[in-house]
Design an enzyme around this catalytic site. Structure first.
Site, PDB file in Angstrom:
ATOM      1  CE  LYS A  12       9.304  28.584   8.234  1.00 35.06           C
ATOM      2  NZ  LYS A  12       7.902  28.642   7.743  1.00 35.06           N
ATOM      3  CE1 TYR A  55       9.187  31.406   3.768  1.00 35.47           C
ATOM      4  CE2 TYR A  55      11.430  32.115   4.148  1.00 35.47           C
ATOM      5  CZ  TYR A  55      10.361  31.310   4.469  1.00 35.47           C
ATOM      6  OH  TYR A  55      10.461  30.398   5.475  1.00 35.47           O
ATOM      7  CG  ASN A 118       5.086  26.908   9.375  1.00 32.47           C
ATOM      8  OD1 ASN A 118       6.043  27.663   9.504  1.00 32.47           O
ATOM      9  ND2 ASN A 118       4.613  26.560   8.191  1.00 32.47           N
ATOM     10  CG  HIS A 121      12.074  26.428   4.809  1.00 27.21           C
ATOM     11  ND1 HIS A 121      11.100  26.455   3.849  1.00 27.21           N
ATOM     12  CD2 HIS A 121      13.254  26.278   4.149  1.00 27.21           C
ATOM     13  CE1 HIS A 121      11.679  26.338   2.651  1.00 27.21           C
ATOM     14  NE2 HIS A 121      12.979  26.235   2.819  1.00 27.21           N
ATOM     15  CD  GLU A 132      15.253  26.629   0.200  1.00 28.88           C
ATOM     16  OE1 GLU A 132      14.480  27.308   0.875  1.00 28.88           O
ATOM     17  OE2 GLU A 132      15.157  25.387   0.103  1.00 28.88           O
TER      18      GLU A 132
END
Ligand code: RTP
Length: 154
Positions: A12, A55, A118, A121, A132
């Site tokens: 991320k 998401y 965090n 992913h 994805e």
């Protein structure tokens, strides 16, 4: 169970800014997974909200606007890793979503403190991995052989 199972792993924006891309790649390489796709991309909010992402289901949660702003705030590194139980093992390597619950030795357990920062992913199921991968790599992934497979898989 397949040695060809693939998972989508993404560093991320905070992981990229903190210089953790190499560390995360190294962990997956050393574990025995094979890298079959990788790209640096600055995602738009529209892309991040597509149904195939992790998401879309979170729309309506109080943290959703902040999550999209964070994920679109800088480039991410998307990768596809292949190997036995790639999806589940990838999640174990990332650690629990909340860093407070992430075990030391996991990526989040070693490098993160806040759930909203965090670092990484990972796909949560084989089907979501396929969705994805198709979303982030519409051009497909690369197929090639590696010499040490016989030393990683029975
Ligand atoms: P992940 O795949 O990233 O491990 O997350 P998950 O599916 O286990 O958890 P999910 O609930 O889908 O959350 C996705 C991401 O949203 C952010 N989040 N922020 N501020 C908050 O309370 C909160 N809760 C979740 C995190 O970045 C999480 O990874």
């Amino acid at each position: 169970m397949s040695i060809k199972e693939q998972t989508y792993i993404m560093v991320k924006p905070d992981g990229v800014q903190r210089g953790l891309v190499g560390e995360i790649i190294a962990r997956f390489e050393k574990r025995g997974f094979k890298l079959v796709a990788m790209k640096l991309v600055h995602a738009t909010p529209e892309h991040l909200e597509k149904p195939a992402t992790d998401y879309a289901d979170l729309k309506g949660k109080p943290f959703f606007p902040g999550l999209i702003k964070y994920m679109a705030s800088g480039p991410v590194v998307g990768m596809v890793w292949e190997g036995l139980d790639a999806v589940k093992t990838g999640r174990v390597m990332l650690g629990a979503t909340k860093p407070l619950e992430s075990a030391p030795g996991t990526i989040r357990g070693d490098y993160a403190l806040a759930v909203g920062r965090n670092i990484c992913h990972g796909s949560d199921a084989v089907e979501s991995a396929q969705n994805e991968i198709a979303l982030w790599f519409p051009e497909g992934v690369t197929q090639y052989s590696i010499a040490n497979e016989g030393w990683i898989f029975e």
